[in-house]
Design a protein around this motif. Structure first.
Motif, PDB file in Angstrom:
ATOM      1  N   VAL A 189      23.716  -5.734 -73.461  1.00  0.00           N
ATOM      2  CA  VAL A 189      23.322  -4.855 -74.572  1.00  0.00           C
ATOM      3  C   VAL A 189      22.369  -3.776 -74.046  1.00  0.00           C
ATOM      4  CG1 VAL A 189      22.298  -4.785 -76.869  1.00  0.00           C
ATOM      5  CG2 VAL A 189      23.502  -6.820 -76.113  1.00  0.00           C
ATOM      6  N   LEU A 190      22.607  -2.538 -74.441  1.00  0.00           N
ATOM      7  CA  LEU A 190      21.689  -1.469 -74.049  1.00  0.00           C
ATOM      8  C   LEU A 190      20.339  -1.694 -74.722  1.00  0.00           C
ATOM      9  CD1 LEU A 190      24.044   1.650 -74.414  1.00  0.00           C
ATOM     10  CD2 LEU A 190      23.363   0.492 -72.294  1.00  0.00           C
ATOM     11  N   CYS A 191      19.265  -1.434 -73.993  1.00  0.00           N
ATOM     12  CA  CYS A 191      17.923  -1.602 -74.544  1.00  0.00           C
ATOM     13  C   CYS A 191      17.683  -0.522 -75.609  1.00  0.00           C
ATOM     14  CB  CYS A 191      16.886  -1.496 -73.434  1.00  0.00           C
ATOM     15  SG  CYS A 191      15.202  -1.585 -74.058  1.00  0.00           S
ATOM     16  N   ALA A 192      17.308  -0.985 -76.811  1.00  0.00           N
ATOM     17  CA  ALA A 192      17.108  -0.037 -77.916  1.00  0.00           C
ATOM     18  C   ALA A 192      15.715   0.600 -77.867  1.00  0.00           C
ATOM     19  CB  ALA A 192      17.310  -0.742 -79.250  1.00  0.00           C
ATOM     20  N   GLY A 193      14.868   0.073 -76.972  1.00  0.00           N
ATOM     21  CA  GLY A 193      13.523   0.644 -76.861  1.00  0.00           C
ATOM     22  C   GLY A 193      13.424   1.691 -75.775  1.00  0.00           C
ATOM     23  N   ASN A 194      14.449   1.799 -74.955  1.00  0.00           N
ATOM     24  CA  ASN A 194      14.425   2.689 -73.798  1.00  0.00           C
ATOM     25  C   ASN A 194      14.922   4.084 -74.189  1.00  0.00           C
ATOM     26  OD1 ASN A 194      14.909   4.041 -71.426  1.00  0.00           O
ATOM     27  ND2 ASN A 194      15.843   2.285 -70.380  1.00  0.00           N
ATOM     28  N   GLU A 195      14.002   5.033 -74.267  1.00  0.00           N
ATOM     29  CA  GLU A 195      14.351   6.375 -74.751  1.00  0.00           C
ATOM     30  C   GLU A 195      15.380   7.057 -73.847  1.00  0.00           C
ATOM     31  OE1 GLU A 195      13.572   7.212 -77.675  1.00  0.00           O
ATOM     32  OE2 GLU A 195      14.442   9.219 -77.589  1.00  0.00           O
ATOM     33  N   PRO A 227      21.387   0.046 -64.009  1.00  0.00           N
ATOM     34  CA  PRO A 227      20.723  -1.227 -64.367  1.00  0.00           C
ATOM     35  C   PRO A 227      19.467  -1.040 -65.223  1.00  0.00           C
ATOM     36  CG  PRO A 227      21.286  -1.193 -62.039  1.00  0.00           C
ATOM     37  CD  PRO A 227      21.556   0.184 -62.560  1.00  0.00           C
ATOM     38  N   GLU A 228      18.822   0.133 -65.128  1.00  0.00           N
ATOM     39  CA  GLU A 228      17.607   0.331 -65.914  1.00  0.00           C
ATOM     40  C   GLU A 228      17.888   0.430 -67.410  1.00  0.00           C
ATOM     41  OE1 GLU A 228      19.018   2.448 -63.858  1.00  0.00           O
ATOM     42  OE2 GLU A 228      18.992   4.513 -64.613  1.00  0.00           O
ATOM     43  N   SER A 229      19.178   0.454 -67.795  1.00  0.00           N
ATOM     44  CA  SER A 229      19.500   0.669 -69.212  1.00  0.00           C
ATOM     45  C   SER A 229      19.511  -0.617 -70.044  1.00  0.00           C
ATOM     46  CB  SER A 229      20.859   1.370 -69.339  1.00  0.00           C
ATOM     47  OG  SER A 229      21.867   0.594 -68.726  1.00  0.00           O
ATOM     48  N   SER A 230      19.433  -1.779 -69.397  1.00  0.00           N
ATOM     49  CA  SER A 230      19.391  -3.027 -70.178  1.00  0.00           C
ATOM     50  C   SER A 230      17.940  -3.465 -70.367  1.00  0.00           C
ATOM     51  CB  SER A 230      20.178  -4.132 -69.466  1.00  0.00           C
ATOM     52  OG  SER A 230      19.410  -4.667 -68.409  1.00  0.00           O
ATOM     53  N   CYS A 231      17.749  -4.449 -71.204  1.00  0.00           N
ATOM     54  CA  CYS A 231      16.390  -4.947 -71.448  1.00  0.00           C
ATOM     55  C   CYS A 231      15.809  -5.623 -70.204  1.00  0.00           C
ATOM     56  CB  CYS A 231      16.400  -5.931 -72.614  1.00  0.00           C
ATOM     57  SG  CYS A 231      16.741  -5.140 -74.197  1.00  0.00           S
ATOM     58  N   THR A 232      16.665  -6.370 -69.491  1.00  0.00           N
ATOM     59  CA  THR A 232      16.159  -7.099 -68.319  1.00  0.00           C
ATOM     60  C   THR A 232      16.114  -6.232 -67.070  1.00  0.00           C
ATOM     61  OG1 THR A 232      18.389  -7.836 -67.839  1.00  0.00           O
ATOM     62  CG2 THR A 232      17.020  -9.325 -69.138  1.00  0.00           C
ATOM     63  N   GLN A 233      16.843  -5.132 -67.087  1.00  0.00           N
ATOM     64  CA  GLN A 233      16.906  -4.189 -65.962  1.00  0.00           C
ATOM     65  C   GLN A 233      17.358  -4.853 -64.664  1.00  0.00           C
ATOM     66  OE1 GLN A 233      13.489  -1.635 -65.810  1.00  0.00           O
ATOM     67  NE2 GLN A 233      13.640  -1.201 -67.989  1.00  0.00           N
ATOM     68  N   LYS A 237      21.508 -10.023 -80.050  1.00  0.00           N
ATOM     69  CA  LYS A 237      20.125  -9.577 -80.278  1.00  0.00           C
ATOM     70  C   LYS A 237      19.100 -10.390 -79.467  1.00  0.00           C
ATOM     71  CE  LYS A 237      21.799  -7.095 -83.852  1.00  0.00           C
ATOM     72  NZ  LYS A 237      23.138  -7.668 -84.009  1.00  0.00           N
ATOM     73  N   ALA A 238      19.586 -11.440 -78.757  1.00  0.00           N
ATOM     74  CA  ALA A 238      18.645 -12.342 -78.078  1.00  0.00           C
ATOM     75  C   ALA A 238      17.761 -11.598 -77.072  1.00  0.00           C
ATOM     76  CB  ALA A 238      19.408 -13.468 -77.386  1.00  0.00           C
ATOM     77  N   PHE A 239      18.358 -10.652 -76.326  1.00  0.00           N
ATOM     78  CA  PHE A 239      17.565  -9.930 -75.324  1.00  0.00           C
ATOM     79  C   PHE A 239      16.592  -8.958 -75.994  1.00  0.00           C
ATOM     80  CE2 PHE A 239      21.028 -11.530 -72.747  1.00  0.00           C
ATOM     81  CZ  PHE A 239      20.372 -11.933 -71.592  1.00  0.00           C
ATOM     82  N   TRP A 240      16.999  -8.365 -77.086  1.00  0.00           N
ATOM     83  CA  TRP A 240      16.110  -7.472 -77.835  1.00  0.00           C
ATOM     84  C   TRP A 240      14.870  -8.233 -78.332  1.00  0.00           C
ATOM     85  CZ3 TRP A 240      19.769  -4.186 -81.544  1.00  0.00           C
ATOM     86  CH2 TRP A 240      20.484  -3.267 -80.754  1.00  0.00           C
ATOM     87  N   LYS A 241      15.119  -9.504 -78.726  1.00  0.00           N
ATOM     88  CA  LYS A 241      14.005 -10.327 -79.246  1.00  0.00           C
ATOM     89  C   LYS A 241      12.935 -10.545 -78.172  1.00  0.00           C
ATOM     90  CE  LYS A 241      15.769 -12.879 -83.143  1.00  0.00           C
ATOM     91  NZ  LYS A 241      17.026 -13.525 -83.451  1.00  0.00           N
ATOM     92  N   LYS A 242      13.395 -10.659 -76.914  1.00  0.00           N
ATOM     93  CA  LYS A 242      12.466 -10.974 -75.823  1.00  0.00           C
ATOM     94  C   LYS A 242      11.949  -9.725 -75.112  1.00  0.00           C
ATOM     95  CE  LYS A 242      15.519 -13.955 -74.156  1.00  0.00           C
ATOM     96  NZ  LYS A 242      16.236 -14.801 -73.238  1.00  0.00           N
ATOM     97  N   CYS A 243      12.426  -8.544 -75.505  1.00  0.00           N
ATOM     98  CA  CYS A 243      12.149  -7.337 -74.725  1.00  0.00           C
ATOM     99  C   CYS A 243      10.940  -6.576 -75.293  1.00  0.00           C
ATOM    100  CB  CYS A 243      13.384  -6.439 -74.746  1.00  0.00           C
ATOM    101  SG  CYS A 243      13.082  -4.791 -74.099  1.00  0.00           S
ATOM    102  N   PRO A 244       9.904  -6.376 -74.474  1.00  0.00           N
ATOM    103  CA  PRO A 244       8.704  -5.666 -74.971  1.00  0.00           C
ATOM    104  C   PRO A 244       9.026  -4.256 -75.471  1.00  0.00           C
ATOM    105  CG  PRO A 244       8.350  -6.526 -72.737  1.00  0.00           C
ATOM    106  CD  PRO A 244       9.770  -6.803 -73.076  1.00  0.00           C
ATOM    107  N   GLN A 245       9.923  -3.568 -74.760  1.00  0.00           N
ATOM    108  CA  GLN A 245      10.259  -2.193 -75.183  1.00  0.00           C
ATOM    109  C   GLN A 245      10.942  -2.179 -76.550  1.00  0.00           C
ATOM    110  OE1 GLN A 245      12.255  -0.899 -71.368  1.00  0.00           O
ATOM    111  NE2 GLN A 245      11.432   1.071 -72.019  1.00  0.00           N
ATOM    112  N   CYS A 246      11.847  -3.128 -76.760  1.00  0.00           N
ATOM    113  CA  CYS A 246      12.545  -3.207 -78.053  1.00  0.00           C
ATOM    114  C   CYS A 246      11.559  -3.563 -79.164  1.00  0.00           C
ATOM    115  CB  CYS A 246      13.678  -4.236 -78.008  1.00  0.00           C
ATOM    116  SG  CYS A 246      15.123  -3.655 -77.096  1.00  0.00           S
TER     117      CYS A 246
END
Ligand SMILES: [Zn+2]
Length: 624
Positions: A305-311, A283-289, A342-351
């Motif tokens: 969608v996998l979080c693109a900001g999460n290394e 679960p930690e791999s998505s933007c919302t976790q 892309k909606a979750f990426w838009k709202k995700c601080p890490q992205c």
């Protein structure tokens, strides 16, 4: 039997007479159509004593010959011996001592004379394809009688190097043996690429030893049946009992099975979208976790969608792709890349942080960044990247190959910039689309899309492409949201995949629908014998309501093939051949009629299925 008599019987049979009832005669009805066929005089008599001859000491050719012998036994009942010694009256497999440049790596010549049958090629793949052609010259009837094979000289080679079929095993899981069966069947029609869609929101199907939760969690979901998309989400405490996955041993076994049939498997791991099975496992791999269940086909607001900001996601993908790379010898890995919301990426601080750090202007560029990172991981594992045409958005990774599914425009764009392209436009190549009159076919993908075989046969992989030399070929895709079992997978694939097989193999100039249809029909008894399910939708006409002068409503039928008689009724009784016959012009609707029943006949016998359709449904379709 004296030779003359055999010849006379043969001629009788050939011209439709009764002939010798024990002599099975082959007729040339080949799919895909070979490049050149020269019919010659005479026949080769194939009996149980005919030998298969292979060169001494070449195991690969012996393997091809063995597969041929096994298949011949199941088609004709004749079990032939394989020998490396001198022999007469043999089926001979041999490699050209000097390569024939016309044939390339996959071409062959097949020569049938009354003395022997000879298949020669530059490479074993060509021998395999020559053997498939020969098998289609053997009637699908188990017999102890000799089989007459018409003397012929065939020279044949493919038009495209990429002749693929894709099977989605995520939306519904298919067993190891079902996958093998699918590969075996496609190889008979000279397909050489099996694109294996292994992961999606509905299930992760490949064991990754470094990330065991992917299959412990990601391969399982709640059981649901019926209409995909309308399923209920899991009830409180409900167990995930539906699903399955392939162990790495299974994968190796299937890869070997495919290799033996000259089929290359292209694995697809779909990222960053279509990743709910991954996210359900980690679960930690998505933007919302958030913790989501694997989707069984119910509506959801899940972050897929996998979080693109999460290394850490890229570390996980390194594990996934290095294990995938080691399992599949294919130089490509397909990474999906499609429909990433892309909606979750838009709202995700890490992205957003990532976009700032990498100087990316928008989420499309973030998608491009993600794909390029994955491309580097593949390169480090010695593999090249293929993705759906969405990977063009925000800039294409160097050396990426594009699979063009939303029409051909993406493919054209990629080819213009020197990228290789595989054409798979959904209007010609999507095997999940309904293939006949909807009242019978019913559940195509989301009730939206139609693709009769006639439409599939119009597919032209280089049409509208400025740089056609970059088109590697094409592919049919079977998405399986509405394909809950293997029989259905076969039904959706065959016979439409024959149309694509011919497009991808045979010369463009030889393509003719009317001439193709009887060759397709000649495959039906082969499917029957092999217990392969297939659609007979070509016999069922489309029915439509049309408005004629004075706003009067009438009914028209549109048959897919020539030579059918359509009988119909409006009184809810079965139309036999004494009922009104459709005369190729709109028919009046009698007062008070609520349904039309119709069925196709050929030569006085029913050949289609009974179509029963409500007139108000036909009327409703008019507005669409
Ligand atoms: Zn994110």
């Amino acid at each position: 039997m004296p030779r003359l008599l055999i010849l006379i019987f043969f001629l009788c049979y050939w011209f439709g007479g009764k002939g010798n009832p024990t002599l099975q005669q082959s007729k040339l009805s080949l799919v895909p159509q070979p490049v050149e066929i020269k019919v010659q005089n005479g026949i080769f008599l194939l009996s149980g004593k005919t030998m298969i001859s292979v060169p001494v000491g070449n195991n690969e050719i012996r393997e091809v010959a063995k597969l041929f012998a096994d298949e011949l036994a199941s088609v004709s009942g004749k079990k032939l011996e394989i020998t490396s010694g001198e022999t007469k009256q043999a089926i001979e497999f041999k490699l050209n001592t000097q390569a024939n440049p016309v044939l390339g790596d996959e071409g062959y010549t097949l020569s049938v004379s009354k003395r022997n049958i000879s298949i020669s090629a530059n490479k074993p793949a060509g021998l395999f394809y020559g053997a498939q052609t020969l098998l289609q010259m053997v009637p699908p009837v188990s017999t102890t009688a000799p089989i007459a094979i018409a003397a012929v000289q065939i020279t044949d080679y493919p038009r495209f190097a990429w002749r693929g079929l894709m099977l989605d095993v995520s939306r519904h899981f298919f067993t190891k043996n079902e996958v093998k069966r699918y590969i075996d069947q496609m190889s008979k029609y000279k397909y050489n690429i099996f694109h294996w869609h292994l992961t999606d929101n509905q299930g992760w199907r490949i064991e990754i030893k470094g990330l065991p939760r992917l299959t412990e969690v990601g391969a399982w979901r709640v059981p649901r049946t019926g209409s995909f998309g309308a399923f209920a989400p899991p009830a409180e405490g409900e167990e995930n009992t539906d699903g399955g996955f392939y162990t790495q041993d299974d994968i190796r076994e299937i890869v070997k099975y495919a290799q033996d049939r000259f089929v290359t498997i292209v694995p697809e791991i779909d990222v960053p979208g279509h990743s709910l099975a991954f996210i359900a496992s980690y679960p930690e791999s998505s933007c919302t976790q958030r913790q989501y269940p694997v989707n069984a086909g119910f509506g959801t607001d899940a972050d897929v969608v996998l979080c693109a900001g999460n290394e850490d996601n890229f570390k996980k993908l390194e594990i996934v792709f290095s294990e995938v790379a080691s399992l599949f010898p294919c130089k490509y890995i397909h990474i999906g890349g499609d429909e990433a919301d892309k909606a979750f990426w838009k709202k995700c601080p890490q992205c957003q942080e990532r976009m700032k750090a990498e100087n990316l202007k928008n989420e499309e560029e973030l998608q491009s960044y993600f794909i390029k990172r994955v491309s580097k991981i593949l390169a480090a594992n010695g593999k090249k990247l293929i993705g759906w045409d969405e990977i063009l958005e925000g800039g294409l990774a160097d050396d990426a190959t594009v699979m063009s599914w939303r029409g051909t425009e993406g493919g054209n764009t990629a080819a213009k910039t020197g990228h290789h392209v595989i054409m798979t436009p959904n209007q010609y190549c999507y095997l999940d689309h309904t293939q006949g009159e909807n009242v019978i076919e019913r559940y195509g993908i989301l009730f939206c899309c139609f693709m009769r075989m006639r439409e599939a046969y119009k597919f032209e992989p280089t049409e509208g492409v400025d740089n056609p030399s970059y088109v590697l070929g094409g592919q049919g895709n079977l998405w399986t949201e509405m394909v809950p079992n293997y029989r259905r997978a076969e039904y959706m694939t065959w016979p439409r995949a024959l149309a694509l097989a011919e497009t991808l193999w045979s010369p463009k100039a030889d393509r003719s629908w009317d001439e193709f249809v009887p060759r397709v029909e000649a495959q039906f008894p082969r499917f029957d014998q092999a217990e392969v399910n297939y659609a007979t939708s070509i016999y069922d006409p489309d029915i439509a309501m049309v408005k004629v002068e004075n706003d009067e409503l009438k009914i028209v039928f549109t048959p897919e093939i020539k030579g059918l008689d359509i009988y119909y009724s409006f009184d809810c009784t079965f139309p036999d051949k004494f009922y009104p016959k459709y005369q190729d012009k709109p028919i009046d609707i009698p007062k008070g009629a609520s349904e039309i029943w119709a069925i196709s006949y050929r030569n006085g016998k029913p050949i289609g299925r009974l179509l029963v359709i409500r007139l108000d449904e036909l009327k409703a379709r008019m507005g669409k």
